[in-house]
Enzyme design. Structure first.
Site, PDB file in Angstrom:
ATOM      1  N   ASP A   6       1.669  -2.065   0.984  1.00 17.65           N
ATOM      2  CA  ASP A   6       2.281  -0.784   0.624  1.00 17.65           C
ATOM      3  C   ASP A   6       2.763  -0.123   1.905  1.00 17.65           C
ATOM      4  OD1 ASP A   6       2.988   1.703  -0.395  1.00 17.65           O
ATOM      5  OD2 ASP A   6       0.917   2.437  -0.468  1.00 17.65           O
ATOM      6  N   GLY A   8       4.368   2.736   3.620  1.00 20.03           N
ATOM      7  CA  GLY A   8       4.720   4.132   3.461  1.00 20.03           C
ATOM      8  C   GLY A   8       5.348   4.707   4.714  1.00 20.03           C
ATOM      9  N   ASN A   9       5.687   5.969   4.659  1.00 20.94           N
ATOM     10  CA  ASN A   9       6.343   6.601   5.807  1.00 20.94           C
ATOM     11  C   ASN A   9       5.428   6.753   7.005  1.00 20.94           C
ATOM     12  OD1 ASN A   9       9.108   7.343   4.865  1.00 20.94           O
ATOM     13  ND2 ASN A   9       7.945   8.404   3.281  1.00 20.94           N
ATOM     14  N   THR A  10       4.122   6.887   6.772  1.00 17.06           N
ATOM     15  CA  THR A  10       3.174   7.086   7.861  1.00 17.06           C
ATOM     16  C   THR A  10       2.397   5.827   8.189  1.00 17.06           C
ATOM     17  OG1 THR A  10       2.918   9.417   7.242  1.00 17.06           O
ATOM     18  CG2 THR A  10       1.212   8.475   8.658  1.00 17.06           C
ATOM     19  N   ASP A 110       6.584   3.431  -4.275  1.00 17.65           N
ATOM     20  CA  ASP A 110       5.166   3.761  -4.448  1.00 17.65           C
ATOM     21  C   ASP A 110       4.942   4.624  -5.689  1.00 17.65           C
ATOM     22  OD1 ASP A 110       6.593   5.833  -3.249  1.00 17.65           O
ATOM     23  OD2 ASP A 110       4.955   6.452  -1.941  1.00 17.65           O
ATOM     24  N   ASP A 130      -0.107  12.166  -5.545  1.00 13.72           N
ATOM     25  CA  ASP A 130      -0.331  11.251  -4.426  1.00 13.72           C
ATOM     26  C   ASP A 130      -0.276  12.045  -3.120  1.00 13.72           C
ATOM     27  OD1 ASP A 130      -0.506   9.188  -2.617  1.00 13.72           O
ATOM     28  OD2 ASP A 130       1.072   7.967  -3.528  1.00 13.72           O
TER      29      ASP A 130
END
Length: 258
Positions: A6, A8-10, A110, A130
């Site tokens: 997964d 993600g942006n971070t 996501d 989320d």
């Protein structure tokens, strides 16, 4: 075993899934420049520390909201795990649910995966909250169709913006205040109260408005690393599923191989 990723942006979360069990999970800061070789060195060490061999990975599935990170993750799968990664939302792992919004293609992977997982676990109309880089509120109806949602700044993003814009404010850890008082006696307490109780107020207020608009009973499912931080001071959550996105990816992979 399945390696579910997964991105993600971070952070990028890697999870090793054995059947329906998440056997291990790791995360690394998202950097689109990170090469497949760098991922492989880091991941092989972690697999070894947890007692796994990289040869135990027989399949890979990826969900990403960072398009530039996708290529290197695909190369990781093909070069080091000798398998072609499946990409959530693309054949043969399409969403399989209606995306009933004005711009379906703009929905983050996501959020779609969370919707799929939530409806596999719970019945009826659902709101999935989320807690990530952004805090998202996603509504799906009793049929599983995604109906829309809300995007708000994540709590860490809000705190970073506050600290960077105000020269005298210190950087603080996000935690539940020591007391229920909302009148802080010093700068750190006042910041903690503002960010923590402010977020609870936002969560409760937006959920109440969404429920009123739906007009039917709605369950609220929370996910993301900070979900448990708020649980002790609000009753808005019906359930917390920390690994909802990974669960959804595993479900999609199994569905494609039925």
């Amino acid at each position: 075993m399945l390696l579910a990723i997964d991105a993600g942006n971070t952070n990028v979360v890697f999870a090793l899934v054995d059947g329906e069990r998440i056997a291990a999970r790791w995360r690394i800061a998202t950097d689109p420049r990170r090469t497949a070789d760098e991922y492989a060195v880091w991941l092989s060490q972690l697999l070894s520390l947890e007692g796994f061999d990289h040869k135990s990975v027989s399949a890979v599935i990826i969900a990403t909201v960072v398009p530039r990170a996708l290529h290197n993750l695909q190369v990781l799968a093909s070069k080091y795990f000798r398998t072609e990664a499946l990409i959530a939302g693309r054949p043969p792992v399409e969403w399989g649910v209606a995306i009933d919004v004005d711009e379906p293609a703009s929905l983050g992977a996501d959020r779609a995966v969370n919707t799929i997982a939530a409806h596999a676990l719970y019945e009826g109309d659902l709101i999935v909250i989320d807690f990530g880089t952004a805090t998202t509120f996603d509504l799906s109806d009793y049929s599983g169709a995604y109906k829309g949602g809300i995007i708000a700044p994540g709590i860490n993003l809000s705190l970073d913006a506050l600290v960077s814009a105000a020269a005298k404010l210190p950087r603080i850890a996000i935690e539940a205040p020591a007391t229920d008082s909302v009148i802080g006696r010093n700068t750190v307490d006042q910041m903690n109260i503002g960010i923590y109780w402010g977020y609870i107020g936002m969560i409760e207020g937006l959920v109440a408005r969404m429920k009123a608009e739906v007009g039917r009973p709605v369950k609220v499912i929370a996910t993301g690393g900070l979900a448990t931080l708020f649980e002790q001071h609000t009753n808005v959550f019906d359930a917390i599923e920390p690994d909802l996105t990974i669960q959804g990816l595993a479900m999609m992979w199994r569905r494609a191989h039925m």
